[in-house]
Design an enzyme around this catalytic site. Sequence first.
Site, PDB file in Angstrom:
ATOM      1  N   SER A  13     142.072  40.750  97.540  1.00 23.74           N
ATOM      2  CA  SER A  13     142.466  41.743  98.108  1.00 23.74           C
ATOM      3  C   SER A  13     142.604  42.996  97.280  1.00 23.74           C
ATOM      4  CB  SER A  13     143.957  41.357  98.630  1.00 23.74           C
ATOM      5  OG  SER A  13     144.837  41.543  97.572  1.00 23.74           O
ATOM      6  N   ASP A  14     142.536  44.352  97.920  1.00 25.04           N
ATOM      7  CA  ASP A  14     142.742  45.499  97.291  1.00 25.04           C
ATOM      8  C   ASP A  14     144.399  45.326  96.802  1.00 25.04           C
ATOM      9  OD1 ASP A  14     142.616  47.960  96.014  1.00 25.04           O
ATOM     10  OD2 ASP A  14     141.498  48.780  97.621  1.00 25.04           O
TER      11      ASP A  14
END
Length: 551
Positions: free
Chosen positions: A100-101
Amino acid sequence: MKGLQGDGTGKYYKLHACAKHYAVHSGPEKTRHSFDIERLPARELWETYLPAFKMLVKNGKVQQVMCAYQRFEGSPCCGSDRLLNSILRYDWGFDGLVVSDCGAIGDFYREGRHEVSKDAKAASALGVLSGTDVECGGVYKNLPGAVKRGDVKESDIDVCVKRLLKGRFELGDFDPDSIVPWTSIPMSVVGSVKHRELARKMAREQMVLLKNNGILPLKQDIRKILVVGENAVKMMTVGGGSTSLKVQHEVTPLAGLKSALENANIDWERGYIGAGSTVQDNVTSQDVEMLTEERTPEQLKTDMLAKAKDADVVIFIGGLNHSHCQDTENADRKTLQLPYGQDDLISAIADINPNLIMVNISGTPVLMPWADKVAAIVQDWYLGSEAGNSLADVLTGKVNPSGKLPFTFPMRIEDLPTHGQRRYPGIWRDDSAICDIYYDEGILIGYRWYDYNDIPVLFPFGYGLSYTDFNIGKPIVTRTGIGYNLKMDVTNIGSIYGSETVQVYVSAPKLKGLLREKKKLVGFSKVDLAPGETRSVPSLRNTYNNSHPCL
């Protein structure tokens, strides 16, 4: 990617490269944690946004993919079953890690953001079930509670854990250093001569010559040069992301010019006050004192013009920087003008000294209202540890510039209405960001949708000059199955060794009810030529998107 991961022939990867941000991550930065791309035309998804990711997965064997912040068709990208499972893993066969960012899983439930999950437990469960294996953030610590509540099964989490462990095995994390070849690389190679030479070569090839009235390359007998601008003494290695990188070696533009032109009297004037005290974080230690300033902006301008009037050549090294959200992650600019009054300073210098070379350092397009007044323009980007030496190589003619623009420089900001969360017929804009154009049923322009007859531009996509001239012969077209190959002769008709990038564009017929691009880049090839030399550039076939209907 091969440089990062290795060539794939050994047992271990050097590291895992990461393709990001997947997918359709080009909306306004200001609202990226909350907005939804809910009605993206299928052609834009498959012909504009996904081809690069598909190439990285299918051809490059990338080992990590980072999902984006925004929602796509109602689901956050890090919680999108369609993007992460259906397309990425099932259609393309990706078997690596999805990460994930930073903070993206938290956006699932936090107030004012996506709010698709009721709390952190539900958000962590959605991330896992959608295929996000690793989180950058602290929400996945709620997974035990999500299991107890029945939001997700332990066996679902095992799928992510297995992929994570597989990646670590492939990196040799659990094996002795003695059998992992990458762990034996000594620190002495960092910043080594060989690496500096490569960095210098890379930087040279990126520079784009946008204008030249003959003043470049600089003649060796020039005696008096004035260099203006803060960017002349700033470091160009540290980018605008979250890195805390501290480089051991870097040559600033001013240092590079002084080294290359030892017989010239090179003076430097700051010209303007830009980033203030924070500028010291991005300069070399020997130049910190140079940016300690007691003069007013008016006095800086007066001192600069006095020296500029008497100089043989003035080199203005300006543009943007990574301070004050000018050219960095998580920010959109509301103007394309140069900051700190640089446009006025450049015009003022050109009024008193026509031998003005403008070196623009930026990662994005800027307006250039002074373009007609200066003798030369070089687009310099952020060129890393050898930025100064590579710039000097190009300005002095040691290297012939060969770069081409990867985007269009507009003539006016009014020609670039912004896109937002929804698309409407006609032109819709807001003042929150300067991004791509959407118009006429939501068509993404870039260079592909510009009609240069209707909207004149300053410098178009693919543009770039040389110190020599090339003649490109008539293309020979050969049909191959459902596509075409092209080849043609290219001749260096000038007097200087140089490189030319031959570019192939196609235009599609306008079908009833279907808008198509004005033109589209489908292939390119770079050829190096001595003066008078002719070479055939073969097989200029589509090098990017094999799905284009005209190939």
